[in-house]
Each structure stands twice: as structure tokens, then as C-alpha cells.
Design an enzyme around this catalytic site. Structure first.
Site, short mmCIF file in Angstrom:
data_model
loop_
_atom_site.label_atom_id
_atom_site.label_comp_id
_atom_site.label_asym_id
_atom_site.label_seq_id
_atom_site.Cartn_x
_atom_site.Cartn_y
_atom_site.Cartn_z
N ALA A 244 36.61 33.02 43.82
CA ALA A 244 37.27 32.07 42.93
C ALA A 244 38.53 32.74 42.38
CB ALA A 244 36.33 31.71 41.79
N GLY B 93 32.99 33.59 45.62
CA GLY B 93 33.13 32.22 46.12
C GLY B 93 33.55 32.19 47.58
N GLU C 3 30.50 32.48 49.45
CA GLU C 3 29.74 31.24 49.23
C GLU C 3 30.29 30.10 50.10
OE1 GLU C 3 30.20 31.82 44.91
OE2 GLU C 3 28.10 31.25 44.79
N GLU D 241 30.31 39.09 41.73
CA GLU D 241 30.50 38.38 40.45
C GLU D 241 29.92 39.15 39.28
OE1 GLU D 241 29.68 36.94 43.29
OE2 GLU D 241 30.56 34.94 43.47
C1 3H9 Z 1 33.73 34.02 41.90
O1 3H9 Z 1 34.03 33.94 43.06
C2 3H9 Z 1 32.88 33.01 41.20
C3 3H9 Z 1 32.16 32.08 42.13
O2 3H9 Z 1 30.91 32.61 42.51
C4 3H9 Z 1 31.83 30.78 41.47
C5 3H9 Z 1 32.95 29.89 41.16
C6 3H9 Z 1 32.53 28.53 40.68
N1 3H9 Z 1 41.45 35.89 41.85
O3 3H9 Z 1 42.77 44.34 44.23
P1 3H9 Z 1 44.10 44.16 44.86
C7 3H9 Z 1 44.77 39.66 42.90
S1 3H9 Z 1 34.33 35.27 40.92
C8 3H9 Z 1 42.73 36.04 41.46
O4 3H9 Z 1 45.21 45.00 44.36
P2 3H9 Z 1 43.06 45.09 47.36
C9 3H9 Z 1 44.83 40.98 42.13
O5 3H9 Z 1 44.82 40.76 40.74
C10 3H9 Z 1 35.37 36.20 41.97
N2 3H9 Z 1 43.48 37.11 41.79
O6 3H9 Z 1 44.05 44.25 46.45
C11 3H9 Z 1 46.13 41.56 42.63
O7 3H9 Z 1 47.18 40.92 41.93
P3 3H9 Z 1 48.52 41.74 41.59
C12 3H9 Z 1 34.62 37.08 42.89
C13 3H9 Z 1 42.91 38.04 42.57
O8 3H9 Z 1 43.43 44.81 48.75
C14 3H9 Z 1 46.19 41.09 44.08
O9 3H9 Z 1 45.30 39.97 44.17
N3 3H9 Z 1 35.53 37.89 43.62
C15 3H9 Z 1 41.59 37.93 43.00
O10 3H9 Z 1 43.00 46.49 46.88
C16 3H9 Z 1 45.73 42.14 45.07
O11 3H9 Z 1 44.46 42.63 44.67
C17 3H9 Z 1 35.87 39.13 43.23
O12 3H9 Z 1 35.38 39.64 42.25
C18 3H9 Z 1 40.84 36.79 42.62
N4 3H9 Z 1 39.57 36.60 43.01
O13 3H9 Z 1 41.62 44.47 47.08
C19 3H9 Z 1 36.87 39.86 44.09
N5 3H9 Z 1 41.30 39.01 43.76
O14 3H9 Z 1 49.07 42.18 42.91
C20 3H9 Z 1 37.93 40.50 43.26
C21 3H9 Z 1 42.41 39.77 43.78
O15 3H9 Z 1 49.33 40.74 40.85
N6 3H9 Z 1 38.93 41.13 44.07
N7 3H9 Z 1 43.39 39.19 43.07
O16 3H9 Z 1 48.07 42.90 40.73
C22 3H9 Z 1 38.76 42.34 44.67
O17 3H9 Z 1 37.71 42.93 44.63
C23 3H9 Z 1 39.93 42.93 45.36
O18 3H9 Z 1 41.08 42.35 44.84
C24 3H9 Z 1 39.95 42.72 46.91
C25 3H9 Z 1 41.33 43.17 47.46
C26 3H9 Z 1 38.87 43.59 47.52
C27 3H9 Z 1 39.73 41.28 47.24
#
Ligand code: 3H9
Length: 702
Positions: free
Chosen positions: A63, A102, A105, A125
Site C-alpha cells: 500500500a 499489499g 496480497e 506490515e
Molecule cells: C500495506 O501494504 C498494507 C496492506 O496490507 C493493507 C492495505 C489496505 N509506500 O526503501 P527505498 C518509497 S503496508 C510509499 O529507498 P529500496 C520510499 O519512501 C505497506 N512509498 O528503496 C523511498 O522514497 P524516497 C507494506 C514507498 O529499493 C522510495 O520509495 N509494504 C513505499 O531500498 C524508495 O524506497 C512495506 O512495508 C510504500 N509502500 O527498498 C514495504 N515503499 O526516494 C516498504 C517505498 O522519496 N518498503 N517507498 O525516499 C520497503 O521495504 C522498501 O522501500 C523496498 C525498496 C524494499 C520496497
């Protein structure tokens, strides 16, 4: 609307590609594109199936975290999944890269999943204080069983493509380009007329989990151990119980929704999401453009192979970077290497590393007693005795041998980086790289910018932090930098409070209950009380000049109670145990010290203990910001959580302060100032200004 989904038809298959750089979160435009794309494919008689993939390095990162707590546009994710679930045509996920939260999911709502070998899937999450709220808690147990699903969701840790297939989360690992593989897979199921596999309809696996309460008991116990004070794990366990016991997907989904909203509204969610964005924010240095090219770091040298130097060397070895360690003698080297090897062997015993991997890492380590052997290293870090004259000498020697362009770094925790830089002919290459003990474990790396440190060296050091899997925070060069400067008030208050009436055990318990991994006196016992006692003795300090807050610890040392290492300190440690027991003798010693100092003891309640220990952190934090030592409040939060054990669920001291209200904090600080006086209770001008303007620390983030 943010993000989009590209739609094209290849033969009789619709290929939908999610495009929301850099990691394709499910922002409003993506949700809209998903709903529209599926509807279009269903309405088109020429389309027999759909393949869904992501552009770039991710499938879908989950998400859109930035939407939480605000009003979102477009269809909800659950609406999108409903459309997919009711599709009469097969949908195959081509998981090209990260499929988190998500994102996974969405993949679980597809009928089949083909995954690239290096793609990662996870439901992280819980790390954001949430639970998988788009059917994940209901679909995953139906696919892989409650026990594995619980472990996966409560840890939040991801797994790679092949493991996902072994676990049953994906159907096939792509042997060629993942989209091509998924296309082949889809053609095959069209040809065979395979049934649509809707996970929501599968009850077989969860039915086998009924009447197994131990599965849930174990998950709760594991969560209590590993995720102390976290709200979300229990919510996840309840959802999986519903998936197993209710026997109806929609009823389980209703429980998931209810618990998701509880998590969403819980303060821990806001704190943990603040941590997520802060970790990324601290990597951004306003005056250092992304275009500055970092120097490659392919080899390192560490001066000193004691506890700190050995831990630093391990951090490099763990990142596959060869290290040369320098010590004064071969014996010292042998001892240091022995400790490193022992640490790795413990990892092998715990099943976390293979013996071959240990051999590989040790093969990257070489030792020397001659500075000349450090000449080829890309970075040289001194980790020697904390004395400025000794450090200056080391920098002169580093300067004499280091190749041009090498980074010359000090691991000092408080001393002046500029003094060390001045001792060299290349101050622009000198920087502080302050690791935290144990350096191979602790995530924080405080990077200290000297007056002449070049931007290139700063950019390279920040990148090195990422290479070493640390979270790097830039600090200005001032005594104690960010972390240790702020810590001083905390430890001094703890020492003062016990003289005024609390016991060390009350103070420790208050901080443990707050969520710190240990209290200040447990910490003293771990570090060793004798270190500062010996330093005071060596300096010839007169007894009357010893700070009153150190008097009890010094008395313990006179009795050879140095802490854990002698099984006695503030606590008694029964044979082989690290869990200390309270000791009435220590309480008597504290009372005796109060009497000697003429301090009248009185009961001090837990609320006062907590405020007096933690508010100095916030007050000094404000000064550190004002002095420009920390760039933003979130830099202090990241330092305190990753280096000093401040509970993650608070979001760090500055974020926590905003939640309590800066006006409330200021009024307590003024009360303590009247009662106890001292510089520590002098309100920081920034704190007073923010309160006067009705602002928060967050307002300074920009
Ligand atoms: C969820 O899914 C809830 C659902 O179950 C239910 C819903 C109803 N959203 O980390 P990076 C941005 S909860 C918005 O440097 P990497 C991040 O801030 C979510 N922005 O890259 C950064 O921005 P900036 C569950 C996001 O390659 C840029 O993208 N998911 C999101 O080292 C690059 O990120 C998670 O918890 C996001 N979801 O790592 C995953 N994700 O460049 C969270 C990233 O402006 N994300 N951004 O600073 C991660 O673990 C890592 O970002 C990922 C990439 C492994 C994906």
C-alpha cells in the site's frame, strides 16, 4: 492520481504493468488502473487471461504508506481485489521484483504466481504497526497453513523466489524473463482449461489447523519475546484464528478489517511509519547533491583489534570487504582474531551461518603490526584508546602511508575530528565514523563531518553505511556528537534520582516498562563499572571532586563489584546468568551515600523517574538541533532508536515529545528546574520558542 497501470494485449493475453516509480506502491492511480484494466480485459472477448507485473525493480511495494492517516482518492484496494477475485478469466502474477504487503496480497488474489528467482516476497506490515489488511491474513493460512503463515506475518521478514515456491506461496520460479515465463504458464493453463484457483475458496488446509491451540499459543509467545510491547502481532494472531476457526472467508475478512482499523488508529502505527520515512530522510543531506560520485570502497583497514576494532572489522567482512587489522603486537592480533572467529562460530552453532561462510569471511581478514601495510586501503578507521593525543599520533601515521584519496576516519565517540584532521596534510579526507558497540550488531553509524571534510568523502561515507547495512546519520563536530551529548543528562539524572530516594531497581524497571531494552544501571553493569572508576583513579581525581552521581558505582568498584564481568555490580548475577537480581546490600550502600552527602531521601514516583530520565534527552536534543549538530529532529530519533535502544514504538525521543505536547514537557522541565536546578533543567531556547509559537519538532522537518 499517483501511478498508473499500462495495458496491452499480446495474442489473447492482457499484460498489465504497474508503473509507479521507484517501487510501485499501490497509490490511487495504480488502484484505479488495476480496476479499469481487469474490467477492460473481462469485457474483451479477444482476451482469455491476464498477466500482471511491475515496471522496474519492484512488483508492488505494498500500500502507499504516505496515504495512511489521510483521505485517499480512487477505489480502495479491497474494491480492486474484489474485482480480481470475481474475474472469470485467469489472472497470473509475474512477480518480477519486491512484492511486499499489499503487493503480495494482490499476488495472492491472482489465480497463479510465477516468480523471478531474485524477487522477494513478504508481509512486513507488522514492522509498520499494521497487519496485512487486504486479505493476506485470510488467504495465506489457506495456502500454507496457520503455523507458517503466522511466522511469516509476525516476523515480517521476506523470502526470495525459490523459497516462496517451496513454501507454497508461488507456483513456479521463472527460468527465463519472468513476464515471458508467466506468459508461457498462462498459455499452458488456457490450453489445459485449468480451473481458476481462488485461494478464498480453499478450506482444506485451515480445516487441518482447527483444534491446534498450541499453534496460536506459540505465535503469541514468540511475539512477546521478539516484539515486546508491539500491538500489531496480537491483532495478526487473532485474524489467523478467525481464518482457521470461522470456516468462512468473508467472516474472517471482517475480523481482519476490524483489526486493521485498530492498528491503523493505534499510536504505534504513526510512530513506526515515522521511523520508516525517517530512515530514508536521514540519507538526504541538504547540501550534498545526489550527483556527487561516491568513492568506491573495496578494501578497509582498522587500527586496533579490541572490542571496537574487532567489531568494525566484522562489519566490513560481513559486507564482503577485505580488511587489514593493525595491532601493536602479534599477540594482540591473535587475541583479536580469536574473538572474531569465536563470534562467527557462535553464529554457526545457532544455525545462522555455515562453516564455509565463516572460512570465507576469515579469509578476507589479514593482520599487521606495520602501518605501511595499510597503504592500499580505500578507508582506514582508527579504533584506539579514546585520548586526543594518541589519536593525533595515529592520524599522522595514517597520513604518512595512506594512498591519495583514501578516507581517513576516527571511531571516536566524542573527541574533536578537526584536531585529528589538522594533524594531516589532507583534512578534506578526514571524517568521523562512529560505530556503536557491538559494532558488528548495532545498526547505527554516526558520521561526523569535520570543518574541512569534503562533500565527496561525506557522500562516500553515507554510501559506505548502506554497504555495511547500517543506518548512517550525519552529525556536526561537537563534543559527544548527537548521541553521547544527549545521553549525558539521562545517565546523570538516573544517578541523582537514586541518591534522592529511588533504588536502582525502581529506575531500571521504569525504563524497562517504557520499552528500553535495559535500564541505566543494568547498562552500567554490562559495560563495566570499573572503566570510569579506573579512569578517575588514573587522573588522580580527589575524592571530593568525584561527581556525586558516580559515588555509588565507585563504592561498588572498591568492593570489586565491576558489573556482569565479576557477577556482581548493581545486581548479583547467579553463575552464568545475565539476568541480575536485586541486592539489599546495594540499596544499603545507596542509602549510606545519600546520608554522607546530606541528601534527605523521599519516595519518588515512577512518573517522575521517567520524566527526569527522558526529558533531558528532549531538552538537549533541542539544543543539538539549534546548534545545527543534527540536521533534523528525525536524525535524533534514528540515532536514539538504533544506537541507544529508545523504543521504536515511540518513534524516537523527538517524535514522542511531539505526541506528549511540547508545552507539557516544557512545564515539567521548568518545575524540575525550580526543584533541582542545574544546567540540565535550563529550558532549551528552541523548545521555548516552539511552545510560544504553538509548534512541534515535526514543523522543523520542512
Ligand atoms: C500495506 O501494504 C498494507 C496492506 O496490507 C493493507 C492495505 C489496505 N509506500 O526503501 P527505498 C518509497 S503496508 C510509499 O529507498 P529500496 C520510499 O519512501 C505497506 N512509498 O528503496 C523511498 O522514497 P524516497 C507494506 C514507498 O529499493 C522510495 O520509495 N509494504 C513505499 O531500498 C524508495 O524506497 C512495506 O512495508 C510504500 N509502500 O527498498 C514495504 N515503499 O526516494 C516498504 C517505498 O522519496 N518498503 N517507498 O525516499 C520497503 O521495504 C522498501 O522501500 C523496498 C525498496 C524494499 C520496497
Amino acid at each position: 492520481m499517483k501511478g498508473t497501470v499500462h495495458y496491452e494485449v499480446r495474442d489473447n493475453i492482457a499484460l498489465m504493468t504497474i508503473d509507479n516509480p521507484p517501487v510501485n506502491p499501490l497509490s490511487s492511480g495504480v488502484r484505479q488502473g488495476l480496476s479499469d484494466g481487469v474490467a477492460k480485459a473481462l469485457a474483451d472477448d479477444a482476451v482469455a487471461a491476464i498477466v500482471l507485473t511491475g515496471a522496474g525493480r519492484a512488483f508492488i511495494a505494498g500500500a502507499d504508506i504516505s496515504e495512511f492517516g489521510g483521505k485517499a482518492e480512487g477505489p480502495s484496494l479491497l474494491d480492486c481485489l474484489d474485482i480480481m477475485d470475481n474475474s472469470s478469466k485467469p489472472i497470473v502474477a509475474a512477480i518480477n521484483g519486491t512484492a511486499f504487503g499489499g503487493g503480495l496480497e494482490v499476488a495472492l488474489c491472482c489465480h497463479y504466481r510465477v516468480i523471478a528467482p531474485n524477487a522477494q516476497v513478504g508481509l512486513p506490515e507488522v514492522k509498520l504497526g499494521l497487519l496485512p489488511g487486504a486479505g493476506g491474513t485470510q488467504r495465506l493460512p489457506r495456502l500454507i497453513g496457520a503455523e507458517k503463515a503466522l511466522a511469516f506475518m509476525v516476523s515480517g521478514d521476506p523470502i526470495a523466489g525459490p523459497a516462496a515456491v517451496t513454501m507454497g506461496i508461488a507456483d513456479a520460479v521463472a527460468e527465463q524473463d519472468v513476464v515471458e515465463s508467466a506468459m508461457d504458464f498462462t498459455r499452458n493453463i488456457i490450453a489445459k482449461g485449468s480451473p481458476l484457483r481462488r485461494i478464498r475458496d480453499e478450506e482444506g488446509v485451515v480445516a487441518q489447523d482447527r483444534d491446534k491451540p498450541e499453534v496460536f499459543d506459540n505465535a503469541r509467545k514468540a511475539a512477546a519475546r521478539k516484539m515486546r510491547k508491539r500491538f500489531a502481532p496480537e491483532m495478526i494472531v487473532q485474524c489467523v484464528e478467525a481464518a482457521v476457526n470461522l470456516g468462512d472467508f468473508d467472516a474472517g475478512l471482517a475480523v481482519e478489517r476490524e483489526n486493521f482499523v485498530k492498528c491503523l488508529e493505534h499510536p504505534q502505527r504513526a510512530s513506526l511509519i515515522h521511523m520508516f520515512f525517517s530512515e530514508r530522510e536521514v540519507a538526504k543531506i541538504p547540501d550534498i547533491s545526489k550527483d556527487i560520485e561516491a568513492k568506491p570502497i573495496n578494501s578497509a583497514a582498522v587500527i586496533g583489534c579490541g572490542t571496537m576494532g574487532g567489531g568494525i572489522a566484522m562489519s566490513f567482512l560481513n559486507a564482503n570487504i577485505p580488511v587489514t587489522s593493525l595491532e601493536m603486537s602479534d599477540e594482540a592480533l591473535e587475541k583479536g582474531f580469536g574473538v572474531i572467529k569465536k563470534n562467527y562460530d557462535i553464529q554457526v552453532q545457532r544455525g545462522r551461518m555455515s562453516a564455509d561462510e565463516v572460512d570465507h569471511r576469515m579469509s578476507l581478514l589479514s593482520g599487521t603490526t606495520d602501518y605501511a601495510d595499510l597503504g592500499q586501503a580505500d578507508v582506514i578507521i582508527e579504533a584506539i584508546y579514546e585520548n586526543i593525543d594518541v589519536k593525533i599520533e595515529a592520524f599522522k601515521k595514517m597520513d604518512a602511508v595512506a594512498k591519495p584519496g583514501a578516507i581517513l576516519a576516527s571511531n571516536t565517540s566524542a573527541l574533536d575530528i578537526d584536531k585529528m584532521a589538522e594533524a594531516t596534510e589532507r583534512p578534506e579526507d578526514v571524517i568521523g565514523l562512529h560505530f556503536f558497540s557491538p559494532a558488528n550488531v548495532m545498526r547505527l553509524l554516526e558520521i561526523v563531518r569535520g570543518g574541512k571534510t569534503s562533500k565527496e568523502v561525506i557522500a562516500s561515507s553515507m554510501k559506505l553505511g548502506r554497504q555495511l547495512k547500517k543506518v548512517a546519520v550525519l552529525s556536526g563536530n561537537a563534543p559527544g556528537f548527537i548521541g553521547n551529548r544527549i545521553l549525558a543528562g539521562y545517565t546523570r539524572q538516573a544517578g541523582e534520582i537514586i541518591l534522592q530516594g529511588a533504588t536502582p531497581y525502581q529506575v531500571d524497571n521504569v525504563l524497562l516498562n517504557f520499552g528500553m531494552p535495559m535500564g541505566p544501571f543494568q547498562m552500567n553493569d554490562l559495560v563495566g563499572l570499573d572503566l570510569s572508576w579506573r579512569a578517575r583513579k588514573l587522573s588522580g581525581m580527589k575524592p571530593e571532586d568525584i561527581p556525586i552521581t558516580a559515588r555509588v558505582a565507585d563504592k561498588l568498584c572498591e568492593k570489586e563489584r565491576f558489573g556482569q564481568k565479576t557477577s556482581r555490580g548493581f545486581y548479583i548475577y547467579p553463575e552464568g546468568s545475565r539476568a541480575g537480581q536485586a541486592d539489599p546490600e546495594v540499596v544499603a550502600l545507596v542509602e549510606e551515600t545519600s546520608a554522607e552527602l546530606g541528601i534527605e531521601r523521599r519516595p519518588i514516583d515512577d512518573d517522575e523517574v521517567l520524566k527526569r530520565c527522558l526529558y533531558p534527552i528532549i531538552n538537549e536534543g533541542a539544543r543539538v538541533l539549534e546548534d545545527g549538530i543534527a540536521l533534523r529532529p528525525c536524525d535524533i530519533d534514528i540515532v536514539y532508536i538504533n544506537g541507544y535502544g529508545f523504543p521504536e514504538v515511540t518513534g524516537g525521543p523527538m517524535f514522542w515529545a511531539d505526541q506528549i505536547g511540547l508545552d507539557n514537557i516544557l512545564s515539567d522541565i521548568k518545575r524540575f528546574q525550580q526543584e533541582y536546578g542545574g544546567a540540565v533543567w535550563e529550558p532549551a531556547p528552541l523548545l521555548e520558542r516552539l511552545v510560544a509559537e504553538g509548534k512541534t519538532f515535526a514543523s522543523l522537518q520542512g
